[in-house]
Design an enzyme around this catalytic site. Structure first.
Site, short mmCIF file in Angstrom:
data_model
loop_
_atom_site.label_atom_id
_atom_site.label_comp_id
_atom_site.label_asym_id
_atom_site.label_seq_id
_atom_site.Cartn_x
_atom_site.Cartn_y
_atom_site.Cartn_z
N ARG A 19 1.07 -1.29 0.09
CA ARG A 19 0.26 0.12 -0.06
C ARG A 19 0.81 0.93 0.20
O ARG A 19 0.35 2.24 -0.70
CB ARG A 19 -1.14 0.21 1.14
CG ARG A 19 -2.18 -0.81 0.70
CD ARG A 19 -3.49 -1.33 1.99
NE ARG A 19 -4.43 -1.05 1.61
CZ ARG A 19 -5.23 -2.28 2.39
NH1 ARG A 19 -5.29 -2.14 3.64
NH2 ARG A 19 -6.21 -2.02 1.98
N LYS A 25 -16.78 -15.85 2.99
CA LYS A 25 -17.68 -14.96 3.92
C LYS A 25 -19.35 -14.68 2.46
O LYS A 25 -19.20 -13.43 2.33
CB LYS A 25 -17.78 -13.58 3.74
CG LYS A 25 -16.38 -13.11 5.32
CD LYS A 25 -15.48 -12.30 5.09
CE LYS A 25 -14.59 -11.88 4.57
NZ LYS A 25 -14.39 -10.63 4.78
N GLY A 43 -9.40 -7.71 0.06
CA GLY A 43 -8.48 -8.32 1.16
C GLY A 43 -7.52 -9.26 0.63
O GLY A 43 -6.04 -9.04 0.26
N GLY A 48 -12.77 -3.99 0.91
CA GLY A 48 -14.27 -3.88 0.66
C GLY A 48 -14.98 -2.79 0.12
O GLY A 48 -15.46 -3.06 -0.55
P1 ADP Z 1 -11.26 -11.67 0.59
O1 ADP Z 1 -10.56 -10.65 0.71
O2 ADP Z 1 -10.72 -11.84 -0.73
O3 ADP Z 1 -12.63 -10.69 -0.13
P2 ADP Z 1 -12.22 -14.00 2.22
O4 ADP Z 1 -11.81 -12.58 3.10
O5 ADP Z 1 -13.90 -14.00 1.81
O6 ADP Z 1 -11.45 -13.31 0.87
O7 ADP Z 1 -12.16 -15.14 2.60
C1 ADP Z 1 -10.95 -15.23 2.76
C2 ADP Z 1 -11.17 -16.22 3.82
O8 ADP Z 1 -11.67 -17.65 3.15
C3 ADP Z 1 -9.52 -17.01 3.73
O9 ADP Z 1 -8.68 -16.78 5.64
C4 ADP Z 1 -10.06 -18.30 3.87
O10 ADP Z 1 -9.48 -19.12 5.09
C5 ADP Z 1 -11.02 -18.65 3.76
N1 ADP Z 1 -11.92 -20.17 2.82
C6 ADP Z 1 -11.66 -19.76 2.00
N2 ADP Z 1 -11.37 -21.68 1.08
C7 ADP Z 1 -12.22 -21.82 2.20
C8 ADP Z 1 -13.26 -23.31 2.93
N3 ADP Z 1 -12.68 -24.22 1.87
N4 ADP Z 1 -12.96 -22.91 4.23
C9 ADP Z 1 -13.21 -22.73 5.07
N5 ADP Z 1 -12.69 -21.18 4.82
C10 ADP Z 1 -12.34 -20.97 3.19
MG MG Z 2 -10.47 -10.69 3.75
#
Ligand code: ADP
Ligand code: MG
Length: 394
Positions: free
Chosen positions: A35, A201, A351, A374
């Site tokens: 960043r 999520k 993120g 976000g």
């Molecule tokens: P981003 O920040 O890129 O939008 P998220 O915050 O939605 O992504 O998701 C990231 C999280 O998802 C990570 O902490 C990862 O551990 C979790 N994750 C990925 N695959 C799985 C899975 N199969 N089961 C549980 N958690 C998972």
């Molecule tokens: Mg995230």
């Protein structure tokens, strides 16, 4: 069109630049300076154009005196100074005589970094609640305001919206680039347009999925999101993490967009959400009892690669597995490598996905890795980002 830093004469002006220098720091050591690097272009431009440069940023959250010590921007000032190859004067306060005198004595090309704007959050959330007096005070320190903090553009804070509502304002190069890639490129994608979504999520991501499914030709799903869809399809995902409340959303999606949504066919798992345990491999139709799926497998990678290799534009959000565990980084790494080799326009938002891409060495392999977690998702959803909305139009 929003005004940009290029629309102002900066000579001799006190230019307040709101950056997002919110980097992970442990025991005073910066773990990832991405960043800070992303903020350099705008700051350099202001220096080259003989501005007096006053930088504001937040770092972490501050709701106690201890948080202040943990979240000082001092280490950032050192790194920023190295990257700019110029002196950065660090002011260890967010208001007061030391800050005002330092600004008074600035010459063109001087750079000041002000202490963490969220120091103003303790005790009464002045920064995060956009306290009008605080925005007015910070605005009084400068002549022009440039917002380049994309990662906080979805928030209405004193250090972005507060100041911008008073001073002449524009966006910096980073926000300009984010708007170009997340906006123009993804709104008019070269087809086929492929979306890859993972992460955990699903609930937070429903509006994004709803938006993207209408635009994309295909959506590949991994991570916890895929589990919810597999469950909705009636499969026995054993101990895998899924979101009960989103099952009906997922089954509606599957009904409506059956040909667009591509789910994993095999995966790696373990009997707990933990690294270093024994790894189990299976088809999704045949997951052993007690196993939770934590990554996608090689058959899925092969399937996903067929779609990736045909795509002209890809938006990727969310790791397809628990990429922070070395046992389950395979799928996300393979997706990165396939994306790199595909020649498609690749935009990464979110993120954890951005962090994974950078950690695995793909920082310069994609067209754009968004600095807003976000903020990038809210922007793609079509929400107005207050930190950008408030900026003057050309
Ligand atoms: P981003 O920040 O890129 O939008 P998220 O915050 O939605 O992504 O998701 C990231 C999280 O998802 C990570 O902490 C990862 O551990 C979790 N994750 C990925 N695959 C799985 C899975 N199969 N089961 C549980 N958690 C998972
Ligand atoms: Mg995230």
């Amino acid at each position: 069109m929003k005004k940009t830093i290029r629309d102002f004469d900066l000579l001799n002006k006190k230019v307040i630049i709101r950056c997002d220098l919110n980097v992970p720091i442990k025991d005073g050591v910066i773990l990832d300076d991405n960043r800070i690097r992303s903020s350099v272009k705008t700051i350099k431009y202001a220096i080259d154009n003989n501005a007096k440069v006053i930088i504001l940023s937040h770092l972490g959250r501050v709701s106690s005196e201890e948080d202040k010590i943990k979240n000082s921007l001092y280490p950032v000032s050192i790194r920023l100074s190295e990257l700019l190859n110029t002196k950065v004067e660090f002011i260890d306060e967010t208001r007061g005589h030391v800050l005002e005198n330092a600004i008074e004595n600035m010459k063109p090309k001087d750079v000041i970094l002000v202490q963490n704007t969220r120091y103003e959050d303790y005790p009464d959330k002045k920064e995060s609640k956009n306290d009008p007096e605080l925005g007015k005070y910070w605005a009084s320190l400068g002549d022009i305001f440039i917002n380049d903090a994309f990662g906080t553009a979805h928030r209405c804070h004193a250090s972005n919206v507060g100041i911008a509502s008073i001073l002449p304002s524009g966006i910096g190069f980073l926000i300009e680039q984010e708007l170009k890639m997340l906006g123009d490129t993804l709104n008019n994608p070269k087809k086929p347009y492929l979306v890859i979504m993972g992460g955990a999520k699903i609930n937070d991501k429903i509006p994004v999925i709803e938006k993207l499914v209408t635009k994309a030709d295909y959506i590949l799903l991994g991570g916890g999101i895929a589990n919810t869809f597999l469950k909705a399809r009636g499969m026995d995902i054993k101990s895998s993490v899924y979101d009960k409340d989103s099952i009906s959303f997922a089954s509606n999606m599957l009904k409506k967009y059956e040909d667009k949504i591509i789910l994993p066919i095999d995966g790696y798992g373990s009997n707990a959400y933990q690294d270093g345990l024994e790894v189990s491999y299976s088809d999704m139709t045949n997951i052993p009892d007690g196993i939770m799926i934590l990554d996608i497998g090689p058959k899925t990678i092969k399937l996903f690669s067929e779609y990736i290799n045909k795509a002209k534009t890809v938006f990727w959000n969310g790791p397809v597995g628990v990429s922070e565990f070395s046992n389950f980084e395979y799928g996300t790494k393979q997706v990165c490598q396939t994306l790199k080799e595909s020649g498609a326009i690749v935009v990464v938002g979110g993120g954890d996905s951005a962090a994974a891409a950078i950690k695995f060495g793909y920082k310069d392999s994609f067209s754009h890795i968004s600095t807003g977690g976000g903020a990038s998702l809210e922007f793609i959803e079509g929400k107005t980002l207050p930190g950008i909305d408030i900026i003057e139009e050309k």
